[in-house]
Design a protein around this motif. Structure first.
Motif, PDB file in Angstrom:
ATOM      1  N   GLU A 185       9.820   8.075  -8.114  1.00  0.00           N
ATOM      2  CA  GLU A 185       9.786   7.651  -6.821  1.00  0.00           C
ATOM      3  C   GLU A 185       9.934   5.529  -6.728  1.00  0.00           C
ATOM      4  O   GLU A 185       9.708   5.911  -8.050  1.00  0.00           O
ATOM      5  CB  GLU A 185       8.401   7.852  -5.205  1.00  0.00           C
ATOM      6  CG  GLU A 185       7.688   9.015  -5.867  1.00  0.00           C
ATOM      7  CD  GLU A 185       6.445   9.517  -5.124  1.00  0.00           C
ATOM      8  OE1 GLU A 185       6.853  10.779  -4.550  1.00  0.00           O
ATOM      9  OE2 GLU A 185       5.704   8.469  -4.847  1.00  0.00           O
ATOM     10  N   ILE A 186      10.604   5.210  -5.920  1.00  0.00           N
ATOM     11  CA  ILE A 186       9.966   4.096  -6.871  1.00  0.00           C
ATOM     12  C   ILE A 186      10.011   3.138  -5.039  1.00  0.00           C
ATOM     13  O   ILE A 186      10.505   3.797  -3.839  1.00  0.00           O
ATOM     14  CB  ILE A 186      11.944   3.023  -6.291  1.00  0.00           C
ATOM     15  CG1 ILE A 186      12.769   3.704  -7.658  1.00  0.00           C
ATOM     16  CG2 ILE A 186      11.815   2.186  -5.876  1.00  0.00           C
ATOM     17  CD1 ILE A 186      14.345   3.829  -7.782  1.00  0.00           C
ATOM     18  N   TRP A 187       9.072   1.903  -4.754  1.00  0.00           N
ATOM     19  CA  TRP A 187       8.268   1.784  -4.064  1.00  0.00           C
ATOM     20  C   TRP A 187       8.462   0.551  -3.609  1.00  0.00           C
ATOM     21  O   TRP A 187       8.956  -0.668  -5.075  1.00  0.00           O
ATOM     22  CB  TRP A 187       7.054   1.865  -4.429  1.00  0.00           C
ATOM     23  CG  TRP A 187       6.697   3.042  -3.837  1.00  0.00           C
ATOM     24  CD1 TRP A 187       6.133   4.988  -4.860  1.00  0.00           C
ATOM     25  CD2 TRP A 187       5.779   3.799  -3.211  1.00  0.00           C
ATOM     26  NE1 TRP A 187       5.417   5.239  -4.512  1.00  0.00           N
ATOM     27  CE2 TRP A 187       5.253   5.198  -3.463  1.00  0.00           C
ATOM     28  CE3 TRP A 187       4.943   3.402  -2.177  1.00  0.00           C
ATOM     29  CZ2 TRP A 187       5.218   6.248  -2.563  1.00  0.00           C
ATOM     30  CZ3 TRP A 187       4.377   4.821  -1.006  1.00  0.00           C
ATOM     31  CH2 TRP A 187       4.459   5.608  -0.946  1.00  0.00           C
ATOM     32  N   ALA A 188       8.643  -0.141  -2.939  1.00  0.00           N
ATOM     33  CA  ALA A 188       8.841  -1.481  -2.796  1.00  0.00           C
ATOM     34  C   ALA A 188       7.737  -2.264  -1.922  1.00  0.00           C
ATOM     35  O   ALA A 188       7.224  -2.026  -0.914  1.00  0.00           O
ATOM     36  CB  ALA A 188      10.611  -1.591  -1.530  1.00  0.00           C
ATOM     37  N   ARG A 189       7.687  -3.596  -2.688  1.00  0.00           N
ATOM     38  CA  ARG A 189       6.763  -4.428  -2.567  1.00  0.00           C
ATOM     39  C   ARG A 189       6.579  -5.458  -1.009  1.00  0.00           C
ATOM     40  O   ARG A 189       7.871  -5.220  -0.389  1.00  0.00           O
ATOM     41  CB  ARG A 189       6.050  -5.784  -2.803  1.00  0.00           C
ATOM     42  CG  ARG A 189       5.344  -5.985  -3.100  1.00  0.00           C
ATOM     43  CD  ARG A 189       4.739  -7.446  -4.284  1.00  0.00           C
ATOM     44  NE  ARG A 189       5.086  -6.817  -4.877  1.00  0.00           N
ATOM     45  CZ  ARG A 189       3.194  -6.553  -5.315  1.00  0.00           C
ATOM     46  NH1 ARG A 189       1.681  -6.773  -4.919  1.00  0.00           N
ATOM     47  NH2 ARG A 189       3.230  -5.937  -6.522  1.00  0.00           N
ATOM     48  N   ARG A 190       5.909  -4.202   0.209  1.00  0.00           N
ATOM     49  CA  ARG A 190       5.453  -4.939   1.297  1.00  0.00           C
ATOM     50  C   ARG A 190       5.199  -6.469   1.682  1.00  0.00           C
ATOM     51  O   ARG A 190       4.299  -7.170   0.680  1.00  0.00           O
ATOM     52  CB  ARG A 190       4.879  -4.118   2.194  1.00  0.00           C
ATOM     53  CG  ARG A 190       5.421  -4.197   3.503  1.00  0.00           C
ATOM     54  CD  ARG A 190       3.877  -3.431   4.655  1.00  0.00           C
ATOM     55  NE  ARG A 190       4.627  -3.472   5.448  1.00  0.00           N
ATOM     56  CZ  ARG A 190       3.640  -2.711   6.281  1.00  0.00           C
ATOM     57  NH1 ARG A 190       3.070  -2.017   6.754  1.00  0.00           N
ATOM     58  NH2 ARG A 190       4.929  -2.722   8.337  1.00  0.00           N
ATOM     59  N   GLN A 191       5.818  -7.418   2.099  1.00  0.00           N
ATOM     60  CA  GLN A 191       5.768  -8.568   2.025  1.00  0.00           C
ATOM     61  C   GLN A 191       4.605  -8.731   3.199  1.00  0.00           C
ATOM     62  O   GLN A 191       4.619  -8.457   4.407  1.00  0.00           O
ATOM     63  CB  GLN A 191       6.752  -9.678   2.051  1.00  0.00           C
ATOM     64  CG  GLN A 191       7.906  -9.526   0.969  1.00  0.00           C
ATOM     65  CD  GLN A 191       7.368  -9.816  -0.384  1.00  0.00           C
ATOM     66  OE1 GLN A 191       6.793 -10.726  -0.010  1.00  0.00           O
ATOM     67  NE2 GLN A 191       7.586  -8.831  -1.169  1.00  0.00           N
TER      68      GLN A 191
END
Length: 240
Positions: free
Chosen positions: A234-240
């Motif tokens: 899985e690839i997760w993107a940091r939430r700003q």
């Protein structure tokens, strides 16, 4: 028009007067309390940072997920106003917003509810993956389509002070797809989580899962086996 509901035990609120309480902003962190009900111990957990609030309740003996809700909040005059992104009880109560009266009593978070719950802070533990993450895509990263903030279908991971939670939901329909959480460690590329609650399968409570992780720019690459023992990337993107 959206309705604002005051919640007891999280669904109906009344105000209490505590002489020793002081007005203050909520200190970011993870907070816990326990409540005895019908011979069971209900665990209540709050995760809160500078603008996001998550509440979850569950039992461990026997293991049973009860509910979770969360979203972006503002605080004024000791009232926490939460615009919910998810609510596991939405089909029952239809709540999309909350107004929670609270105070800070030294380091404790007091929700001025009919139950008068007093939450104690968990120990502060800083780790690599602390923060909020949105599921972006399956790996490997080869330019495939990604989900992001603009998508109503979201899976959020909130990691803070050694506690993790993922929540799958839809912000347009308020469909709730599931959640799980517990404790975690992340160090030297190894991410380990121990499940304390899992809405889809209570039998998984107590399981410990190990994954490899790598941070690449704003992405978290997460590899290992899921709760069913199946390989995953899985690839997760940091939430700003």
């Amino acid at each position: 028009m959206k309705s604002i509901k005051l919640v007891s035990g999280f669904l109906f609120f009344c105000f209490l007067t505590l002489a020793t309480e002081v007005k203050a902003q909520i200190s970011p962190g993870v907070y816990h309390t326990e409540q005895e009900s019908d011979g069971q111990t209900i665990h209540h957990e709050i995760k809160v940072n500078s603008n996001y609030f998550v509440y979850t309740s569950y039992t461990t003996n026997p293991a049973n997920f009860i509910k979770t809700l969360g979203g972006f909040y503002t605080s004024k005059n000791d009232i926490l106003k939460v615009s919910l992104e998810f609510n596991s009880d939405y089909e029952t109560n239809g709540s999309t917003e909350l107004a929670l009266p609270y105070t800070m009593k030294e380091s404790s978070l007091v929700l001025r509810t009919a139950d008068g719950l007093v939450f104690e802070p968990a120990a502060k533990i800083a780790q690599d993956l602390d923060g909020q993450w949105l599921f972006a895509t399956r790996g490997p990263d080869k330019g495939q389509e990604r989900r992001g903030e603009e998508s109503p279908r979201k899976t959020l991971k909130f990691l803070m002070d050694g506690h993790f939670q993922w929540i799958a939901y839809n912000t347009e329909t308020f469909e709730f797809s599931g959640t799980g959480g517990g404790s975690f460690t992340s160090k030297n590329g190894l991410y380990t989580e121990t499940i304390a609650y899992f809405s889809k399968d209570n039998s998984r409570v107590g399981a410990t899962l190990k994954f490899n992780y790598q941070l690449k720019d704003m992405d978290w690459h997460h590899k290992g086996k899921n709760s069913k023992g199946e390989p995953m990337y899985e690839i997760w993107a940091r939430r700003q």
